[in-house]
Design a protein around this motif. Structure first.
Motif, PDB file in Angstrom:
ATOM      1  N   ASP A   1      95.704 -63.330  -8.572  1.00 46.68           N
ATOM      2  CA  ASP A   1      95.416 -64.394  -9.412  1.00 46.68           C
ATOM      3  C   ASP A   1      95.979 -65.804  -8.500  1.00 46.68           C
ATOM      4  OD1 ASP A   1      94.407 -63.057 -11.403  1.00 46.68           O
ATOM      5  OD2 ASP A   1      96.260 -62.763 -12.689  1.00 46.68           O
ATOM      6  N   LEU A   2      96.239 -65.665  -7.155  1.00 50.58           N
ATOM      7  CA  LEU A   2      96.803 -66.800  -6.651  1.00 50.58           C
ATOM      8  C   LEU A   2      95.458 -67.459  -5.836  1.00 50.58           C
ATOM      9  CD1 LEU A   2     100.285 -65.669  -4.914  1.00 50.58           C
ATOM     10  CD2 LEU A   2      99.509 -66.860  -7.026  1.00 50.58           C
ATOM     11  N   ILE A   3      95.458 -68.440  -5.312  1.00 49.10           N
ATOM     12  CA  ILE A   3      94.587 -69.094  -4.466  1.00 49.10           C
ATOM     13  C   ILE A   3      93.902 -68.218  -3.417  1.00 49.10           C
ATOM     14  CG2 ILE A   3      95.800 -70.240  -2.716  1.00 49.10           C
ATOM     15  CD1 ILE A   3      93.663 -72.496  -3.210  1.00 49.10           C
ATOM     16  N   GLY A   4      94.317 -67.308  -2.842  1.00 47.81           N
ATOM     17  CA  GLY A   4      93.790 -66.163  -1.839  1.00 47.81           C
ATOM     18  C   GLY A   4      93.057 -65.267  -2.470  1.00 47.81           C
ATOM     19  N   ASP A   5      93.217 -65.260  -3.962  1.00 47.96           N
ATOM     20  CA  ASP A   5      92.483 -63.959  -4.405  1.00 47.96           C
ATOM     21  C   ASP A   5      91.130 -64.409  -4.849  1.00 47.96           C
ATOM     22  OD1 ASP A   5      91.680 -61.705  -6.033  1.00 47.96           O
ATOM     23  OD2 ASP A   5      93.246 -62.064  -7.633  1.00 47.96           O
ATOM     24  N   ILE A   6      90.446 -64.798  -3.681  1.00 42.88           N
ATOM     25  CA  ILE A   6      89.180 -65.390  -4.208  1.00 42.88           C
ATOM     26  C   ILE A   6      87.892 -64.634  -4.531  1.00 42.88           C
ATOM     27  CG2 ILE A   6      87.351 -67.008  -2.909  1.00 42.88           C
ATOM     28  CD1 ILE A   6      89.667 -67.874  -1.204  1.00 42.88           C
ATOM     29  N   ILE A   7      87.282 -64.838  -5.630  1.00 43.87           N
ATOM     30  CA  ILE A   7      85.793 -64.437  -5.788  1.00 43.87           C
ATOM     31  C   ILE A   7      84.643 -65.075  -5.269  1.00 43.87           C
ATOM     32  CG2 ILE A   7      84.156 -63.918  -7.806  1.00 43.87           C
ATOM     33  CD1 ILE A   7      86.578 -63.562  -9.631  1.00 43.87           C
ATOM     34  N   ALA A   8      83.938 -64.049  -4.551  1.00 47.44           N
ATOM     35  CA  ALA A   8      82.967 -64.744  -3.477  1.00 47.44           C
ATOM     36  C   ALA A   8      81.931 -63.632  -3.750  1.00 47.44           C
ATOM     37  CB  ALA A   8      83.274 -64.951  -2.190  1.00 47.44           C
ATOM     38  N   CYS A   9      80.522 -64.205  -3.965  1.00 45.40           N
ATOM     39  CA  CYS A   9      79.628 -63.399  -4.014  1.00 45.40           C
ATOM     40  C   CYS A   9      78.764 -63.457  -2.553  1.00 45.40           C
ATOM     41  CB  CYS A   9      78.196 -64.321  -4.665  1.00 45.40           C
ATOM     42  SG  CYS A   9      77.354 -65.705  -3.856  1.00 45.40           S
ATOM     43  N   PRO A  10      77.870 -62.506  -2.347  1.00 47.46           N
ATOM     44  CA  PRO A  10      77.656 -62.305  -0.840  1.00 47.46           C
ATOM     45  C   PRO A  10      76.975 -63.375  -0.155  1.00 47.46           C
ATOM     46  CG  PRO A  10      76.874 -60.425  -2.168  1.00 47.46           C
ATOM     47  CD  PRO A  10      77.281 -61.772  -3.005  1.00 47.46           C
ATOM     48  N   GLY A  11      76.376 -64.302  -0.693  1.00 49.99           N
ATOM     49  CA  GLY A  11      76.004 -65.508  -0.396  1.00 49.99           C
ATOM     50  C   GLY A  11      74.793 -65.130   0.692  1.00 49.99           C
ATOM     51  N   LEU A  12      74.683 -66.263   1.697  1.00 51.41           N
ATOM     52  CA  LEU A  12      73.524 -66.377   2.568  1.00 51.41           C
ATOM     53  C   LEU A  12      73.800 -65.273   3.921  1.00 51.41           C
ATOM     54  CD1 LEU A  12      70.772 -67.607   3.026  1.00 51.41           C
ATOM     55  CD2 LEU A  12      71.815 -69.533   4.139  1.00 51.41           C
TER      56      LEU A  12
ATOM     57  N   VAL B   1      89.446 -78.924  -1.116  1.00 50.08           N
ATOM     58  CA  VAL B   1      90.237 -77.823  -1.850  1.00 50.08           C
ATOM     59  C   VAL B   1      91.892 -78.386  -1.658  1.00 50.08           C
ATOM     60  CG1 VAL B   1      90.978 -75.410  -2.294  1.00 50.08           C
ATOM     61  CG2 VAL B   1      88.400 -76.020  -2.020  1.00 50.08           C
ATOM     62  N   GLU B   2      92.207 -78.291  -0.197  1.00 50.63           N
ATOM     63  CA  GLU B   2      93.462 -78.724  -0.210  1.00 50.63           C
ATOM     64  C   GLU B   2      94.007 -79.861  -0.959  1.00 50.63           C
ATOM     65  OE1 GLU B   2      94.338 -78.781   3.831  1.00 50.63           O
ATOM     66  OE2 GLU B   2      96.307 -77.804   3.516  1.00 50.63           O
ATOM     67  N   LYS B   3      92.969 -80.964  -0.960  1.00 51.88           N
ATOM     68  CA  LYS B   3      93.446 -82.250  -1.519  1.00 51.88           C
ATOM     69  C   LYS B   3      93.619 -81.917  -3.056  1.00 51.88           C
ATOM     70  CE  LYS B   3      91.316 -85.017   1.854  1.00 51.88           C
ATOM     71  NZ  LYS B   3      90.027 -85.527   2.549  1.00 51.88           N
ATOM     72  N   ALA B   4      92.712 -81.000  -3.566  1.00 54.26           N
ATOM     73  CA  ALA B   4      92.848 -81.012  -5.093  1.00 54.26           C
ATOM     74  C   ALA B   4      94.041 -80.238  -5.390  1.00 54.26           C
ATOM     75  CB  ALA B   4      91.527 -80.367  -5.402  1.00 54.26           C
ATOM     76  N   THR B   5      94.676 -79.312  -4.566  1.00 52.02           N
ATOM     77  CA  THR B   5      95.775 -78.745  -4.666  1.00 52.02           C
ATOM     78  C   THR B   5      97.007 -79.661  -4.522  1.00 52.02           C
ATOM     79  OG1 THR B   5      96.019 -77.776  -2.703  1.00 52.02           O
ATOM     80  CG2 THR B   5      95.043 -76.499  -4.100  1.00 52.02           C
ATOM     81  N   ASP B   6      96.931 -80.560  -3.584  1.00 57.96           N
ATOM     82  CA  ASP B   6      97.959 -81.645  -3.501  1.00 57.96           C
ATOM     83  C   ASP B   6      98.296 -82.424  -4.801  1.00 57.96           C
ATOM     84  OD1 ASP B   6      98.533 -80.801  -1.005  1.00 57.96           O
ATOM     85  OD2 ASP B   6      97.125 -82.093   0.079  1.00 57.96           O
ATOM     86  N   VAL B   7      97.003 -82.897  -5.487  1.00 59.26           N
ATOM     87  CA  VAL B   7      97.011 -83.599  -6.721  1.00 59.26           C
ATOM     88  C   VAL B   7      97.772 -82.988  -7.544  1.00 59.26           C
ATOM     89  CG1 VAL B   7      95.534 -84.583  -8.468  1.00 59.26           C
ATOM     90  CG2 VAL B   7      94.959 -84.859  -6.016  1.00 59.26           C
ATOM     91  N   TYR B   8      97.446 -81.570  -7.787  1.00 61.64           N
ATOM     92  CA  TYR B   8      98.121 -80.817  -8.691  1.00 61.64           C
ATOM     93  C   TYR B   8      99.745 -80.587  -8.214  1.00 61.64           C
ATOM     94  CZ  TYR B   8      99.924 -76.187 -10.460  1.00 61.64           C
ATOM     95  OH  TYR B   8     100.667 -75.244 -10.782  1.00 61.64           O
ATOM     96  N   LEU B   9     100.043 -80.509  -7.459  1.00 60.03           N
ATOM     97  CA  LEU B   9     101.601 -80.094  -6.920  1.00 60.03           C
ATOM     98  C   LEU B   9     102.319 -81.609  -7.290  1.00 60.03           C
ATOM     99  CD1 LEU B   9     101.525 -78.331  -3.627  1.00 60.03           C
ATOM    100  CD2 LEU B   9     102.136 -77.544  -5.897  1.00 60.03           C
ATOM    101  N   ALA B  10     101.666 -82.649  -7.143  1.00 60.09           N
ATOM    102  CA  ALA B  10     102.262 -84.038  -7.249  1.00 60.09           C
ATOM    103  C   ALA B  10     102.272 -84.257  -8.729  1.00 60.09           C
ATOM    104  CB  ALA B  10     101.430 -85.011  -6.554  1.00 60.09           C
ATOM    105  N   GLN B  11     101.271 -83.836  -9.652  1.00 60.85           N
ATOM    106  CA  GLN B  11     101.268 -84.364 -10.833  1.00 60.85           C
ATOM    107  C   GLN B  11     101.490 -83.312 -11.997  1.00 60.85           C
ATOM    108  OE1 GLN B  11      99.519 -87.137 -12.332  1.00 60.85           O
ATOM    109  NE2 GLN B  11      98.336 -87.907 -10.329  1.00 60.85           N
ATOM    110  N   ARG B  12     101.835 -81.886 -11.463  1.00 65.99           N
ATOM    111  CA  ARG B  12     102.101 -80.996 -12.672  1.00 65.99           C
ATOM    112  C   ARG B  12     103.243 -81.192 -13.319  1.00 65.99           C
ATOM    113  NH1 ARG B  12     103.210 -75.440  -9.036  1.00 65.99           N
ATOM    114  NH2 ARG B  12     104.895 -76.302  -7.828  1.00 65.99           N
ATOM    115  N   ALA B  13     103.202 -80.834 -14.620  1.00 61.34           N
ATOM    116  CA  ALA B  13     104.293 -80.564 -15.390  1.00 61.34           C
ATOM    117  C   ALA B  13     104.912 -79.500 -15.319  1.00 61.34           C
ATOM    118  CB  ALA B  13     103.980 -81.248 -16.842  1.00 61.34           C
ATOM    119  N   GLU B  14     106.119 -79.081 -15.766  1.00 61.87           N
ATOM    120  CA  GLU B  14     106.731 -77.879 -16.065  1.00 61.87           C
ATOM    121  C   GLU B  14     105.996 -76.871 -16.642  1.00 61.87           C
ATOM    122  OE1 GLU B  14     110.033 -77.494 -14.952  1.00 61.87           O
ATOM    123  OE2 GLU B  14     109.960 -75.409 -15.272  1.00 61.87           O
TER     124      GLU B  14
END
Ligand code: HEM
Ligand code: SF4
Lengths: 550, 143, 98
Positions: free
Chosen positions: A402-413, A509-522
Motif C-alpha cells: 500500500d505504499l507508493i512502491g506497491d504500484i498497480i500497472a497493466c501490461p501496457g504497450l 508524481v514526485e512534485k505531487a508527493t512534495d505538495v502532500y508532504l508540505a501540506q498534510r495535516a496530522e
C-alpha cells in the motif's frame, strides 16, 4: 477451500475436450479466424503483441498449493518461465502457442482450474476479498457465496452473448478490499439488526472510459435468493443494454441512462417472476459449499509474541502483515513489487516457492489480490520470521504494501494490443525514484495505478495517483490523475492538466508527493489531503516553470 | 422463407409464414410470428395459446437477446415450436437448446450429427432453465 | 512503404511478409506492392498466418522501421524484458522503438 466433486470436474473436462476440438477445426481450416476468435476468447486465449496470451481464472482469488505449483509449472513448460498476476485476481501468460493451449487447459483441469469465461461478453470470474475467511473485520465469509456464483455463471446459457463483459465482486467485510463498487455487480454481505445475513446489490459500476460508482439496487436480498436476483439483474441487462455502440454497452450505461430507480423497478419485476421458477439452489447446497470453508485447524495456544529484533523483519511485519481474526495468527502479504520490478510478474520458481510456503505455513492456501500481490492468509506468528527469510532470499520480501512502491500497472504497450503507451517502464521508473523505503513510509498509504489506455485495466481512475497512457500523434504521453480511491470512500480521480512524457510523469508524481508532504495535516493520507486542499496547489506545483538554474 | 434444417419436435411443422410482432397484434388469425432482437417477447404472452411457431432471428450470433426472448416464452408456458433463425452457429446450439429452442434454421447448414454432438457437450448443467435438465445442485440434493 | 505483418497461427509469433514467405525479422519485410489483399487472402487460407495487416514503414540505415510504435514493439519484443526480445544481447535495443 472448495473442492470439485465429479460434477464440477466433468464440466471442466468437457470444456477441455470442446476447446481441443475447436483448435483442431481452426488448424484444419474448418473455422476462420473470425469464427474462431470468440471461441478462443471464451477460453481466455487472446492474440497479443508478441504471441497468444492465456488468462487463467483464479476463482475469487483463492488457490491451494497444488494449483499454485501448477501455475509455476505451466510457466516453465509452455511459457517463458514467468506469469503476470492481474488486477482481476487472475494470472496471464504472455507467450502461449495455440497448439499447446488445449494441453494447458488439460493440465489446469487436473488441479481443478480453468480459463473459462476469462474473456468475451459473458460473466467473468467473480472476484472477492483477498482476506476472506481471515480478516479480523469480517462479518460474513464471502467465499461460499462466490462459489455459488461461480457455478451459476459457468456456461450460463442465456448470458453468453451479453452486450458486453460482466464482472461481479462479492465481499463480506466492512472494509472493501475488492473495489466492489467499481464492478458491474458488487455484492456486499451485510447483517441487519436481527443478525440475519443479506446481500446488498450495487449494480452499474465500472471503470473503462466512463468510470462510474455503482448505486445500490437491491438493499437486502436474502442469500437464498441471491442467484435469482443476479439472474434478474442480468436478464434486464441482456434485453435492454445498448448494443449499438461498444463503448456504451456496459451495464453502467444502462443504469445511468434509465436511472437507478427505473432499473430497480425492472429488476424487481423480473425478480418476482424468476422467484416463481425455482431456479435458486437450495439452502442445502449453500451449506454443502460452506462446509469447504470451515476454519482451518488453528492452534488455540499459538502465541501472539513476535521477536522484532531484526529491523528489516520488523519493517516488513509492520508494512505487510495484517491482523488475523485468530489470536496467534497473521495474514501475510507478499508484494510482487520489488524496487524497479515489473508489477505483478513472478517467475516460475517464485510461484513454486510461494506454493511450498503456503503448504508449510498457511494451511495450504494462497490468495491473489487485485493489487497484483499474493496473500498467505493463515500464518502462525511464530513462523513469520522463518517465512520472511525464505521470501527475502527469493526477492519476495519487499516491505511496501500500500505504499507508493506497491504500484498497480497493466501490461501496457509492452504486451497489449490495445495499448496507447507503455505502463511498465513508468512503473519501474517511479519505483526506482522512490526506492528508499524510509521515504515511502514517510509518504504513507499511497495507491498509484497505471493504465496503458483508457480501458483502465490498471485502475488508474481509482488511484490516489493515477496515470493514464495516451497516444499523442504517435508518441507515448501520460496524463496524471489525482484523488481517486476505492473502498468505502470510493471516488474517481481528476486529470491534472496537460500530459507528460515518460520522465516528465515521474517528476510530476514526485512534485505531487512534495505538495502532500508540505501540506498534510496530522494523520492524513495523500488522498485525504487532496480532498481537503483540492487540485489547485498540486496543479501549481506540477506545472510551475522550473527556475533557470533549477 | 428459410429452409428448415434441424427440428426436434414430433408434431407437423407449421407452414404459415411468420409475421412480425407488430403485424401479429393486428392479425388475429396468424399462428406464426417472428421476433427480432429489439422486440419484447412479453408482448406475445397474451396470445400464446394461438401461436404454433415463434421464430427468433439472430442477425448476428453476438446479439444474445434472443436467448432471453426464448426463455421468457417457455417460462410462461409456450409449448409450440421455437426456432432459432439466422446467424446460428454450431458452437451456440447447446446453449440455445437450453433456452428452449427446439428447431434451428441456420444460414449455413449444420449436419444433424454435428448438432447432436454439440447438444452433448455438457454432461451436466449448473443452472435450471427451461429444457427440463436437472441442475447439478438438484442432483446433489435429490428431493 | 507498405509492409504486411501478421501472427503465426500456431505459435503466435510476429511475422513479416518477405515476398516469398514469412520471417520473424522485420528487416526481411518487403514493399507489399499492389496486391496486398490477394496475398493476405492466399496466405490466410493456408492456415499459417492470422491477424494479417498492412502497415506503414520506412527504410532507414538501421533497416525497416514500422511507422507506429506498436509495430516497432512487435518487431522487437517487450522493452521491459529484452532478454526475451529478438535482440537479447543489446541493452539499448529498447531505444529503437521510441
Ligand atoms: C492484455 C490484454 C488485455 C486486454 C485486451 C484488455 C481489455 C480490456 C478492455 C477492452 C477493457 C474495457 C472494457 C470496457 O470498458 O467495456 C478492460 C477493462 C478492464 N480490464 Fe482489461 N485487458 C487486458 C488485460 C488486463 C489485465 C492484465 C488486467 C489486470 C491487471 C485487466 C483488468 C481489467 C480491469 C480491472 C478493467 C476495468 C474494469 C472494467 O470496467 O471492466 N485487464 N480490459
Ligand atoms: S488498460 Fe489498455 S493497455 Fe492496459 S491492459 Fe488494459 S487494454 Fe491493455
Amino acid at each position: 477451500m472448495y473442492q470439485y466433486d465429479s460434477y464440477d470436474q466433468s464440466m471442466v473436462d468437457a470444456r477441455v475436450a470442446e476447446f481441443r476440438g475447436q483448435v483442431e477445426r481452426r488448424l484444419a481450416g474448418d473455422l476462420t479466424e473470425d469464427q474462431f476468435k470468440p471461441l478462443r476468447l471464451k477460453n481466455g486465449l487472446y492474440l497479443q503483441l508478441h504471441a497468444y496470451m492465456l488468462r487463467v481464472a483464479v476463482p475469487y482469488g483463492t488457490l491451494n498449493s497444488r494449483q499454485m505449483r501448477m501455475l509455476g509449472d505451466i510457466a516453465d513448460k509452455y511459457d517463458r518461465g514467468y506469469g503476470h498476476f492481474t488486477t482481476r485476481q487472475n494470472i496471464q501468460y504472455n507467450w502461449i502457442k495455440l497448439e499447446d493451449a488445449p494441453d494447458i487447459l488439460a493440465d489446469l483441469a487436473s488441479v481443478e482450474m480453468h480459463a473459462i469465461q476469462t474473456s468475451g461478453n459473458c460473466i467473468r470470474n467473480t472476484t472477492s476479498d483477498q482476506f476472506a475467511g481471515a480478516a479480523a473485520d469480517e462479518l460474513v465469509d464471502p467465499r461460499p457465496y462466490a462459489e455459488l456464483l461461480r457455478q451459476w455463471s459457468t456456461f450460463h446459457p442465456e448470458f453468453d452473448y451479453l452486450p458486453r463483459k460482466f464482472k461481479i465482486a462479492i465481499i463480506g467485510s466492512e472494509t472493501d478490499r475488492a473495489a466492489m463498487k467499481l464492478h458491474d455487480i458488487g455484492i456486499q454481505l451485510v447483517k441487519n439488526d436481527a443478525g440475519e445475513i443479506g446481500c446488498r446489490f450495487y449494480v452499474g459500476g465500472g471503470m473503462g472510459r466512463t468510470p462510474m460508482i455503482a448505486p445500490v439496487i437491491g438493499d437486502f436480498v436474502s442469500p437464498l435468493q441471491m442467484v435469482s436476483y443476479a439472474e434478474a439483474c442480468l436478464r434486464v441487462y441482456n434485453r435492454y443494454g445498448r448494443r449499438d455502440n461498444k463503448y456504451k454497452a456496459r451495464i453502467k450505461i444502462l443504469v445511468h441512462e434509465i436511472g437507478a430507480d427505473e432499473y430497480r423497478r425492472q429488476v424487481e419485476e423480473e425478480f418476482a417472476h424468476i422467484l416463481t421458477l425455482g431456479l435458486e439452489p437450495p439452502a442445502a447446497e449453500l451449506e454443502r459449499i460452506k462446509g469447504f470453508f470451515e476454519q482451518p485447524g488453528f492452534d488455540a495456544n499459538a502465541s501472539d509474541e513476535l521477536d522484532l529484533s531484526d529491523p528489516d523483519f520488523a519493517l516488513w511485519v509492520d508494512q505487510n502483515v495484517h491482523a488475523h481474526k485468530q489470536p496467534g495468527y497473521a495474514i501475510v502479504n507478499i508484494s510482487l513489487k520489488p524496487v524497479g520490478g515489473i508489477p505483478g510478474d513472478a517467475t516460475a520458481d517464485q510461484i513454486r516457492l510461494m506454493a511450498d510456503l503456503a503448504l508449510a505455513h498457511s494451511f495450504d492456501e494462497l490468495r491473489v489480490t487485485h493489487a497484483q500481490n499474493i496473500v498467505l492468509p493463515h500464518v502462525k506468528k511464530a513462523d513469520l520470521y522463518g517465512l520472511w527469510q525464505k521470501l527475502d532470499e527469493a526477492g519476495l520480501a519487499a516491505a511496501n504494501l500500500d505504499l507508493i512502491g506497491d504500484i498497480i500497472a497493466c501490461p501496457g504497450l509492452d504486451y497489449c494490443a490495445l495499448a496507447n503507451a507503455r505502463s511498465i517502464p513508468v512503473a519501474q521508473k517511479i519505483s526506482n525514484r522512490f526506492a528508499d523505503l524510509g521515504r515511502q513510509r514517510e509518504l504513507g498509504e499511497l495507491k498509484l495505478k497505471i493504465s496503458g489506455c483508457i480501458n483502465a485495466c490498471g485502475h488508474h481512475h481509482a488511484g490516489h495517483i493515477g496515470i493514464l497512457g495516451v497516444d499523442r500523434k504517435g508518441v507515448e504521453n501520460y496524463q496524471l490523475l489525482l484523488g481517486g480511491c476505492e473502498g468505502a470512500d470510493t471516488s474517481l480521480g481528476t486529470i491534472t492538466g496537460p500530459g507528460f512524457n515518460e520522465d516528465g510523469i515521474v517528476d510530476a508524481v514526485e512534485k505531487a508527493t512534495d505538495v502532500y508532504l508540505a501540506q498534510r495535516a496530522e494523520g492524513e493520507r495523500f488522498v485525504d489531503t487532496y480532498r481537503r486542499i483540492g487540485m489547485a496547489p498540486f496543479k501549481e506545483a506540477i506545472y510551475a516553470k522550473e527556475p533557470a538554474n533549477g | 422463407m428459410v429452409e428448415q434444417n434441424l427440428r426436434y419436435r414430433s408434431d407437423e411443422p407449421v407452414s404459415d409464414p411468420a409475421v412480425t410482432v407488430d403485424a401479429f397484434a393486428d392479425q388475429n388469425n396468424a399462428t406464426a410470428v417472428r421476433i427480432e432482437p429489439g422486440d419484447d417477447a412479453r408482448a406475445l404472452l397474451p396470445h400464446l395459446d394461438r401461436i404454433a411457431l415463434v421464430e427468433v432471428n439472430f442477425p448476428a450470433y453476438t446479439d444474445g437477446r434472443g436467448y432471453s426472448a426464448a426463455r421468457i416464452l417457455r417460462e410462461h408456458g409456450y409449448a409450440g415450436e421455437l426456432r432459432a433463425v439466422g446467424d446460428v452457429l454450431l458452437d451456440q446450439l447447446s446453449h440455445m437448446r437450453r433456452c428452449g429452442f427446439d428447431s434451428f434454421a441456420p444460414n449455413q447448414a449444420i449436419s444433424s450429427e454435428a448438432a447432436d454432438k454439440a447438444f452433448a457437450t455438457w454432461p451436466d448443467v449448473y443452472q435450471k432453465t427451461v429444457d427440463g435438465r436437472p441442475a447439478i445442485w438438484a442432483k446433489r440434493h435429490p428431493a | 512503404m507498405k509492409i504486411i505483418t501478421g501472427s503465426d497461427l500456431r505459435t503466435g509469433d510476429v511475422i513479416w511478409w518477405t515476398g516469398e514467405g514469412w520471417s520473424r525479422h522485420v528487416n526481411d519485410a518487403v514493399e507489399a506492392g499492389e496486391h496486398t489483399e490477394a496475398i493476405i487472402a492466399r496466405e490466410n487460407a493456408k492456415q499459417i498466418v492470422t491477424d494479417t495487416q498492412v502497415i506503414e514503414a520506412t527504410v532507414t540505415d538501421d533497416g525497416v522501421r514500422p511507422a507506429h510504435i506498436k509495430d516497432r514493439i512487435r518487431a522487437l519484443g517487450p522493452t521491459v524484458r529484452l532478454d526475451l526480445s529478438l535482440k537479447p544481447a543489446d541493452p539499448a535495443a529498447g531505444n529503437w522503438v521510441i
